[in-house]
Design an enzyme around this catalytic site. Structure first.
Site, PDB file in Angstrom:
ATOM      1  N   GLU A 189       0.894  -1.197   0.052  1.00  0.00           N
ATOM      2  CA  GLU A 189      -0.110  -0.254  -0.102  1.00  0.00           C
ATOM      3  C   GLU A 189       0.802   1.152   0.141  1.00  0.00           C
ATOM      4  O   GLU A 189       1.901   1.230   0.440  1.00  0.00           O
ATOM      5  CB  GLU A 189      -0.881  -0.160   1.181  1.00  0.00           C
ATOM      6  CG  GLU A 189      -1.711   1.065   1.476  1.00  0.00           C
ATOM      7  CD  GLU A 189      -2.983   1.426   0.423  1.00  0.00           C
ATOM      8  OE1 GLU A 189      -2.426   1.671  -0.776  1.00  0.00           O
ATOM      9  OE2 GLU A 189      -4.092   1.465   0.705  1.00  0.00           O
ATOM     10  N   ASP A 190       0.347   2.285  -0.492  1.00  0.00           N
ATOM     11  CA  ASP A 190       1.165   3.538  -0.517  1.00  0.00           C
ATOM     12  C   ASP A 190       1.212   4.129   0.688  1.00  0.00           C
ATOM     13  O   ASP A 190       2.384   4.647   1.211  1.00  0.00           O
ATOM     14  CB  ASP A 190       0.534   4.519  -1.782  1.00  0.00           C
ATOM     15  CG  ASP A 190      -0.800   4.731  -1.507  1.00  0.00           C
ATOM     16  OD1 ASP A 190      -1.537   4.135  -0.479  1.00  0.00           O
ATOM     17  OD2 ASP A 190      -1.309   5.314  -2.180  1.00  0.00           O
TER      18      ASP A 190
ATOM     19  N   ASP B 298      -2.916   5.802   7.060  1.00  0.00           N
ATOM     20  CA  ASP B 298      -3.556   6.997   7.598  1.00  0.00           C
ATOM     21  C   ASP B 298      -4.306   6.612   8.877  1.00  0.00           C
ATOM     22  O   ASP B 298      -3.773   6.415   9.881  1.00  0.00           O
ATOM     23  CB  ASP B 298      -4.399   7.987   6.663  1.00  0.00           C
ATOM     24  CG  ASP B 298      -4.948   9.246   6.976  1.00  0.00           C
ATOM     25  OD1 ASP B 298      -4.457   9.755   8.166  1.00  0.00           O
ATOM     26  OD2 ASP B 298      -5.548   9.875   6.387  1.00  0.00           O
TER      27      ASP B 298
ATOM     28  N   PHE C  53      -1.019  16.461   3.876  1.00  0.00           N
ATOM     29  CA  PHE C  53      -1.519  15.811   2.748  1.00  0.00           C
ATOM     30  C   PHE C  53      -0.455  15.733   1.776  1.00  0.00           C
ATOM     31  O   PHE C  53       0.132  16.858   1.293  1.00  0.00           O
ATOM     32  CB  PHE C  53      -2.748  16.504   2.177  1.00  0.00           C
ATOM     33  CG  PHE C  53      -3.452  15.576   1.107  1.00  0.00           C
ATOM     34  CD1 PHE C  53      -4.475  14.520   1.664  1.00  0.00           C
ATOM     35  CD2 PHE C  53      -3.432  15.749  -0.172  1.00  0.00           C
ATOM     36  CE1 PHE C  53      -4.752  13.382   0.682  1.00  0.00           C
ATOM     37  CE2 PHE C  53      -4.186  14.960  -1.229  1.00  0.00           C
ATOM     38  CZ  PHE C  53      -4.757  13.967  -0.632  1.00  0.00           C
TER      39      PHE C  53
ATOM     40  N   ARG D 161      -0.189  11.520  -9.366  1.00  0.00           N
ATOM     41  CA  ARG D 161       0.279  10.292  -9.324  1.00  0.00           C
ATOM     42  C   ARG D 161       1.758   9.967 -10.073  1.00  0.00           C
ATOM     43  O   ARG D 161       2.590   9.059  -9.436  1.00  0.00           O
ATOM     44  CB  ARG D 161      -0.533   9.197  -9.638  1.00  0.00           C
ATOM     45  CG  ARG D 161      -1.676   9.065  -8.781  1.00  0.00           C
ATOM     46  CD  ARG D 161      -2.576   7.750  -9.418  1.00  0.00           C
ATOM     47  NE  ARG D 161      -3.974   7.911  -8.941  1.00  0.00           N
ATOM     48  CZ  ARG D 161      -4.444   7.614  -7.807  1.00  0.00           C
ATOM     49  NH1 ARG D 161      -3.907   7.239  -6.733  1.00  0.00           N
ATOM     50  NH2 ARG D 161      -5.857   7.591  -7.446  1.00  0.00           N
TER      51      ARG D 161
HETATM   52  P1  IMP Z   1      -6.766   5.180   5.742  1.00  0.00           P
HETATM   53  O1  IMP Z   1      -7.823   3.933   5.481  1.00  0.00           O
HETATM   54  O2  IMP Z   1      -7.259   6.169   6.423  1.00  0.00           O
HETATM   55  O3  IMP Z   1      -5.494   4.522   6.430  1.00  0.00           O
HETATM   56  O4  IMP Z   1      -6.489   5.708   4.367  1.00  0.00           O
HETATM   57  C1  IMP Z   1      -5.359   5.165   3.392  1.00  0.00           C
HETATM   58  C2  IMP Z   1      -5.691   5.568   2.238  1.00  0.00           C
HETATM   59  O5  IMP Z   1      -5.899   7.062   2.177  1.00  0.00           O
HETATM   60  C3  IMP Z   1      -4.686   5.489   1.142  1.00  0.00           C
HETATM   61  O6  IMP Z   1      -4.677   4.181   0.753  1.00  0.00           O
HETATM   62  C4  IMP Z   1      -4.396   6.756   0.305  1.00  0.00           C
HETATM   63  O7  IMP Z   1      -5.340   6.233  -0.831  1.00  0.00           O
HETATM   64  C5  IMP Z   1      -5.151   7.690   1.040  1.00  0.00           C
HETATM   65  N1  IMP Z   1      -4.398   8.697   1.742  1.00  0.00           N
HETATM   66  C6  IMP Z   1      -4.217   8.961   2.942  1.00  0.00           C
HETATM   67  N2  IMP Z   1      -3.411  10.047   3.122  1.00  0.00           N
HETATM   68  C7  IMP Z   1      -3.095  10.525   1.994  1.00  0.00           C
HETATM   69  C8  IMP Z   1      -2.518  11.646   1.361  1.00  0.00           C
HETATM   70  O8  IMP Z   1      -1.585  12.332   2.045  1.00  0.00           O
HETATM   71  N3  IMP Z   1      -2.412  11.664  -0.103  1.00  0.00           N
HETATM   72  C9  IMP Z   1      -3.042  10.836  -0.900  1.00  0.00           C
HETATM   73  N4  IMP Z   1      -3.776   9.791  -0.195  1.00  0.00           N
HETATM   74  C10 IMP Z   1      -3.644   9.563   0.938  1.00  0.00           C
HETATM   75 MG    MG Z   2      -4.351   4.065  -1.450  1.00  0.00          MG
END
Ligand code: IMP
Ligand code: MG
Length: 180
Positions: free
Chosen positions: A102-103, A106, A155, A168
Site C-alpha cells: 500500500e502507498d 492514515d 496531505f 500520481r
Molecule cells: P486510511 O484507510 O485512513 O488508512 O487511508 C489510507 C488511504 O488514504 C491510502 O490508501 C490513500 O489512498 C489515502 N491517503 C491517505 N493520506 C493520503 C495523502 O496524504 N495523500 C494521498 N492519499 C492519501
Molecule cells: Mg491507497
C-alpha cells in the site's frame, strides 16, 4: 474546505525513495527467500511503489503480482472510513504467503478491513508493507511488517499518491498546497 491543491515542496526525493525501496526489498528477500509470495497491489496509489519494489526483490523470491482496487477518498483529503472492494484479486490465496502493498496508512481503516477480509481466505501468512505511515492519524491499529517512512499529518502527492486523480506520476513525494 479547499477546492483544489497544487504541488508543493519535495518531502521525500526520488533518490531517498529508491534507496528505501532497495532496503525494503532486501528485507523481503531475506524473509521469503526460496518461497512463493503473492504480492497484492492496492490500486491505484500503490502502483508506482509496487512495481519499483517488486523489481528490486529479484529472482530469490517466487513473486506473484495481484491487483486489488478499493474505494478512494474521491474529491476529499479525509478518509471516509468506509471501505469497499471495487476489484478483487484473481487468485486463491489459501495456504500462500501474502503481502499487501500500500502507498500510505492514515487512519488504518483500509488496511484493517483488508487484513480481516484476507484472513478469512486462510493464507499461510499475511503481512502488510506500506511506503508511508501517518502514525499520528491512526484510529484503527493494524500491524505493519515493512514501513518505508513515517511522515507528519500533511496531505502528500506524487509517487502514486493523488489529489482527485492528479499528481500520481511524479517521481518524488511532495506536500500538497491548498489553493483557495
Ligand atoms: P486510511 O484507510 O485512513 O488508512 O487511508 C489510507 C488511504 O488514504 C491510502 O490508501 C490513500 O489512498 C489515502 N491517503 C491517505 N493520506 C493520503 C495523502 O496524504 N495523500 C494521498 N492519499 C492519501
Ligand atoms: Mg491507497
Amino acid at each position: 474546505m479547499y477546492l483544489d491543491y497544487k504541488v508543493g515542496k519535495v518531502l521525500i526525493s526520488e533518490e531517498v525513495l529508491q534507496d528505501k525501496i532497495k532496503e525494503i526489498a532486501a528485507d523481503i528477500r531475506r524473509d521469503y527467500a526460496g518461497e512463493e509470495l503473492v504480492c497484492i497491489c492496492v490500486l491505484k496509489g500503490a502502483s508506482v511503489f509496487f512495481t519499483d519494489l517488486l523489481r528490486e526483490i529479484g529472482s530469490d523470491v517466487d513473486v506473484r503480482m495481484e491487483f486489488l482496487a478499493i474505494s478512494s477518498y474521491g474529491l476529499s483529503t479525509k478518509s471516509s472510513g468506509v471501505v469497499k472492494i471495487q476489484q478483487d484479486i484473481s487468485t486463491n490465496i489459501n495456504g500462500k504467503n501474502v503481502l499487501i502493498i500500500e502507498d500510505i496508512i492514515d487512519t488504518g481503516a483500509s488496511l484493517a478491513y483488508l487484513k480481516n477480509l484476507f484472513n478469512t481466505r486462510t493464507p499461510k501468512n499475511f503481512g502488510i508493507c506500506v511506503l508511508l505511515d501517518k502514525k499520528e492519524c491512526r484510529t484503527t491499529p493494524v500491524e505493519i511488517k515493512y514501513t518505508g517512512f513515517e511522515i507528519p499529518n500533511k496531505f502528500v502527492v506524487g509517487f502514486g499518491l493523488d489529489f482527485a486523480g492528479k499528481f500520481r506520476h511524479l517521481k518524488s513525494v511532495h506536500t500538497a498546497i491548498p489553493v483557495e
